[in-house]
Write a protein that holds these residues in place. Structure first.
Motif, PDB file in Angstrom:
ATOM      1  N   THR A  39       0.497  -1.976  -5.575  1.00 50.86           N
ATOM      2  CA  THR A  39      -0.838  -2.253  -6.118  1.00 50.86           C
ATOM      3  C   THR A  39      -1.859  -2.245  -4.987  1.00 50.86           C
ATOM      4  O   THR A  39      -1.505  -2.211  -3.800  1.00 50.86           O
ATOM      5  CB  THR A  39      -0.938  -3.646  -6.801  1.00 50.86           C
ATOM      6  OG1 THR A  39      -0.994  -4.659  -5.780  1.00 50.86           O
ATOM      7  CG2 THR A  39       0.217  -3.915  -7.752  1.00 50.86           C
ATOM      8  N   HIS A  40      -3.112  -2.280  -5.414  1.00 48.89           N
ATOM      9  CA  HIS A  40      -4.223  -2.407  -4.478  1.00 48.89           C
ATOM     10  C   HIS A  40      -5.038  -3.624  -4.880  1.00 48.89           C
ATOM     11  O   HIS A  40      -6.233  -3.536  -5.120  1.00 48.89           O
ATOM     12  CB  HIS A  40      -5.051  -1.130  -4.466  1.00 48.89           C
ATOM     13  CG  HIS A  40      -4.258   0.081  -4.076  1.00 48.89           C
ATOM     14  ND1 HIS A  40      -4.190   0.541  -2.783  1.00 48.89           N
ATOM     15  CD2 HIS A  40      -3.444   0.892  -4.801  1.00 48.89           C
ATOM     16  CE1 HIS A  40      -3.383   1.605  -2.737  1.00 48.89           C
ATOM     17  NE2 HIS A  40      -2.921   1.841  -3.945  1.00 48.89           N
ATOM     18  N   ALA A  41      -4.343  -4.777  -5.000  1.00 49.04           N
ATOM     19  CA  ALA A  41      -5.035  -6.034  -5.283  1.00 49.04           C
ATOM     20  C   ALA A  41      -5.652  -6.538  -3.987  1.00 49.04           C
ATOM     21  O   ALA A  41      -5.023  -6.494  -2.931  1.00 49.04           O
ATOM     22  CB  ALA A  41      -4.056  -7.059  -5.844  1.00 49.04           C
ATOM     23  N   THR A  64       1.016  -5.542  -2.309  1.00 45.80           N
ATOM     24  CA  THR A  64      -0.342  -5.011  -2.346  1.00 45.80           C
ATOM     25  C   THR A  64      -0.805  -4.458  -1.008  1.00 45.80           C
ATOM     26  O   THR A  64      -0.321  -4.871   0.048  1.00 45.80           O
ATOM     27  CB  THR A  64      -1.345  -6.081  -2.828  1.00 45.80           C
ATOM     28  OG1 THR A  64      -2.624  -5.460  -3.042  1.00 45.80           O
ATOM     29  CG2 THR A  64      -1.508  -7.205  -1.818  1.00 45.80           C
ATOM     30  N   MET A  65      -1.751  -3.535  -1.096  1.00 46.34           N
ATOM     31  CA  MET A  65      -2.386  -2.974   0.085  1.00 46.34           C
ATOM     32  C   MET A  65      -3.805  -3.521   0.162  1.00 46.34           C
ATOM     33  O   MET A  65      -4.744  -2.875  -0.282  1.00 46.34           O
ATOM     34  CB  MET A  65      -2.388  -1.441  -0.010  1.00 46.34           C
ATOM     35  CG  MET A  65      -1.009  -0.849   0.194  1.00 46.34           C
ATOM     36  SD  MET A  65      -0.807   0.770  -0.593  1.00 46.34           S
ATOM     37  CE  MET A  65       0.329   0.375  -1.918  1.00 46.34           C
ATOM     38  N   ALA A  66      -3.910  -4.750   0.629  1.00 49.89           N
ATOM     39  CA  ALA A  66      -5.220  -5.393   0.774  1.00 49.89           C
ATOM     40  C   ALA A  66      -5.648  -5.256   2.227  1.00 49.89           C
ATOM     41  O   ALA A  66      -4.803  -5.163   3.116  1.00 49.89           O
ATOM     42  CB  ALA A  66      -5.109  -6.867   0.398  1.00 49.89           C
ATOM     43  N   MET A 118       4.593  -1.040   6.183  1.00 51.66           N
ATOM     44  CA  MET A 118       3.295  -0.430   6.492  1.00 51.66           C
ATOM     45  C   MET A 118       3.214   0.958   5.874  1.00 51.66           C
ATOM     46  O   MET A 118       4.220   1.623   5.673  1.00 51.66           O
ATOM     47  CB  MET A 118       3.056  -0.375   8.004  1.00 51.66           C
ATOM     48  CG  MET A 118       4.027   0.438   8.824  1.00 51.66           C
ATOM     49  SD  MET A 118       3.635   2.210   8.890  1.00 51.66           S
ATOM     50  CE  MET A 118       2.100   2.210   9.805  1.00 51.66           C
ATOM     51  N   LYS A 119       1.993   1.371   5.556  1.00 50.74           N
ATOM     52  CA  LYS A 119       1.835   2.607   4.784  1.00 50.74           C
ATOM     53  C   LYS A 119       1.049   3.687   5.520  1.00 50.74           C
ATOM     54  O   LYS A 119       0.027   3.413   6.147  1.00 50.74           O
ATOM     55  CB  LYS A 119       1.114   2.301   3.481  1.00 50.74           C
ATOM     56  CG  LYS A 119       1.026   3.520   2.571  1.00 50.74           C
ATOM     57  CD  LYS A 119       0.241   3.210   1.332  1.00 50.74           C
ATOM     58  CE  LYS A 119       0.280   4.371   0.363  1.00 50.74           C
ATOM     59  NZ  LYS A 119      -0.680   4.217  -0.732  1.00 50.74           N
ATOM     60  N   PHE A 120       1.561   4.907   5.370  1.00 50.86           N
ATOM     61  CA  PHE A 120       0.818   6.105   5.777  1.00 50.86           C
ATOM     62  C   PHE A 120       0.353   6.825   4.525  1.00 50.86           C
ATOM     63  O   PHE A 120       1.171   7.151   3.663  1.00 50.86           O
ATOM     64  CB  PHE A 120       1.706   7.068   6.579  1.00 50.86           C
ATOM     65  CG  PHE A 120       2.020   6.603   7.959  1.00 50.86           C
ATOM     66  CD1 PHE A 120       1.084   6.728   8.974  1.00 50.86           C
ATOM     67  CD2 PHE A 120       3.251   6.031   8.250  1.00 50.86           C
ATOM     68  CE1 PHE A 120       1.370   6.292  10.265  1.00 50.86           C
ATOM     69  CE2 PHE A 120       3.541   5.591   9.537  1.00 50.86           C
ATOM     70  CZ  PHE A 120       2.602   5.728  10.540  1.00 50.86           C
ATOM     71  N   SER A 260       2.934   0.030 -10.195  1.00 51.70           N
ATOM     72  CA  SER A 260       1.893   0.462 -11.137  1.00 51.70           C
ATOM     73  C   SER A 260       0.809   1.304 -10.470  1.00 51.70           C
ATOM     74  O   SER A 260       0.224   2.180 -11.074  1.00 51.70           O
ATOM     75  CB  SER A 260       1.225  -0.753 -11.779  1.00 51.70           C
ATOM     76  OG  SER A 260       0.522  -1.500 -10.790  1.00 51.70           O
ATOM     77  N   ASP A 261       0.517   1.030  -9.213  1.00 55.29           N
ATOM     78  CA  ASP A 261      -0.641   1.586  -8.498  1.00 55.29           C
ATOM     79  C   ASP A 261      -1.964   1.068  -9.057  1.00 55.29           C
ATOM     80  O   ASP A 261      -2.984   1.748  -8.965  1.00 55.29           O
ATOM     81  CB  ASP A 261      -0.629   3.130  -8.508  1.00 55.29           C
ATOM     82  CG  ASP A 261      -1.523   3.726  -7.415  1.00 55.29           C
ATOM     83  OD1 ASP A 261      -1.788   3.027  -6.412  1.00 55.29           O
ATOM     84  OD2 ASP A 261      -1.978   4.872  -7.563  1.00 55.29           O
ATOM     85  N   LEU A 262      -1.952  -0.125  -9.655  1.00 56.71           N
ATOM     86  CA  LEU A 262      -3.228  -0.669 -10.141  1.00 56.71           C
ATOM     87  C   LEU A 262      -4.141  -0.990  -8.967  1.00 56.71           C
ATOM     88  O   LEU A 262      -3.729  -1.596  -7.977  1.00 56.71           O
ATOM     89  CB  LEU A 262      -2.981  -1.920 -10.987  1.00 56.71           C
ATOM     90  CG  LEU A 262      -2.835  -1.608 -12.476  1.00 56.71           C
ATOM     91  CD1 LEU A 262      -2.209  -2.773 -13.220  1.00 56.71           C
ATOM     92  CD2 LEU A 262      -4.179  -1.237 -13.091  1.00 56.71           C
TER      93      LEU A 262
HETATM   94 ZN    ZN Z   1      -1.676   3.452  -4.388  1.00 54.24          ZN
END
Ligand code: ZN
Length: 330
Positions: A39-41, A64-66, A118-120, A260-262
């Motif tokens: 998610t991107h909360a 989440t990716m905050a 961690m994300k690329f 979900s990718d919300l």
């Molecule tokens: Zn995403």
């Protein structure tokens, strides 16, 4: 006389073409809470609104990716609920040394706050905007720094297959790699870091080509994938024979995490958030065969077919919970 003025115009929101009552939650096939691993909360107040839908749909832990700046407040407001995936300051995305240096500092900061993943982001558009792909020496620097800190990796590679081609969003003439070529850099990264778990967002970017995805999962035991991006997954699954996709999910049941990718934001309401969880529930738990309630400009006529996989309860158990629980300790 204007006759149409008397006729109320029914406005169909893009998240609810079918006029569903998303507060009326269908019974779940299995009991217990679900982990949403993508998610991107961010932002405590906006997240509170999102959580009303997440709570109703049995979502427990949320990855989440905050932004780093939001982590303390989120941890204080929602203790134990979120796993924070380390990201750079996307708004300043570039191949400049200053962006990379800031990214390295952010990795240190996230790690100090307990982040493990961690994300690329290496979608074609991002590769172009950054002027870098995963092979670029600057990203290799980030990778090595993250590795030294103990991070596991997450990547977004590729994008929907239909977006690639001479008349499409990603034209070779604009310098984009082809759909198939996206994955060579991913394979190299997987070869380079076998000691950490690696999560491929959006079914590893390859929901439309399950043979290649299965081959990648077979070659790299540390590779996992998430089921996120609702519209993309719905389209990608419906364009293939349901038994074939179902068989894939059963075969790789230990390698797929629910997501979900919300994206949380002030333009979104309860129904928007709930629509994604509702559709995912139909997709994984039922034999639903009909139109998706979510408008999809990429589908023929803007209406996507939604075809449920009706996965066995034991497979849902893995995808909804166990695989996320085991992710950091494979
Ligand atoms: Zn995403």
């Amino acid at each position: 006389m204007n006759e149409t003025a008397a006729t109320p115009i029914r406005v169909t929101p893009p998240y609810n073409r079918l006029g569903l009552d998303y507060h009326n939650i269908p019974p779940r096939k299995i009991a217990g809470l679900i982990t949403d691993a993508h998610t991107h909360a961010h932002n405590v107040d906006l997240t509170r609104a999102f959580l009303r839908a997440a709570d109703d749909y049995s979502i427990g832990r949320i990855w989440t990716m905050a932004p780093l700046e939001d982590v303390d407040a989120m941890q204080a407001a929602f203790p134990g609920r979120f796993e924070f995936i380390a990201i750079p300051k996307w708004q300043e995305l570039s191949s400049q040394a200053s962006f990379i240096d800031d990214w390295l500092r952010r990795l240190d900061g996230f790690r100090a706050k307990g982040s493990r993943l961690m994300k690329f982001h290496a979608a074609p558009g991002t590769q172009k905007r950054m002027g870098m792909d995963l092979d670029h020496p600057q990203l290799q620097r980030v990778m090595k720094h993250a590795w030294n800190l103990g991070f596991h990796f997450m990547t977004h590679v590729g994008d929907p297959k239909d977006w690639f081609g001479p008349d499409k969003k990603y034209k070779p003439s604009d310098g984009h790699k082809s759909f198939a070529e996206q994955f060579a850099m991913l394979d190299r990264m997987l070869e380079q870091y076998p000691g950490r778990t690696h999560l491929g967002a959006h079914m590893g970017g390859s929901v439309e080509v399950l043979d290649a995805l299965g081959d990648r999962l077979d070659r790299f035991a540390h590779y996992r994938i998430d089921s996120s991006a609702t519209k993309w997954m719905v389209r990608g699954i419906a364009q293939q024979p349901v038994p074939r996709v179902r068989e894939f999910f059963i075969r790789y049941q230990q390698r797929i995490l629910f997501g979900s990718d919300l994206v949380v934001g002030d333009k979104y309401n309860y129904d928007h958030y709930a629509s994604r969880y509702w559709v995912h529930q139909q997709l994984w738990e039922t034999s639903y065969d009909g139109p998706s309630p979510i408008e999809d400009p990429d589908a023929p006529g803007g209406v996507a077919a939604l075809k449920g996989l009706n996965l066995p309860a034991s497979v849902l158990e893995r995808i909804y919970r166990t695989n996320a629980e085991e992710f950091f300790n494979p």
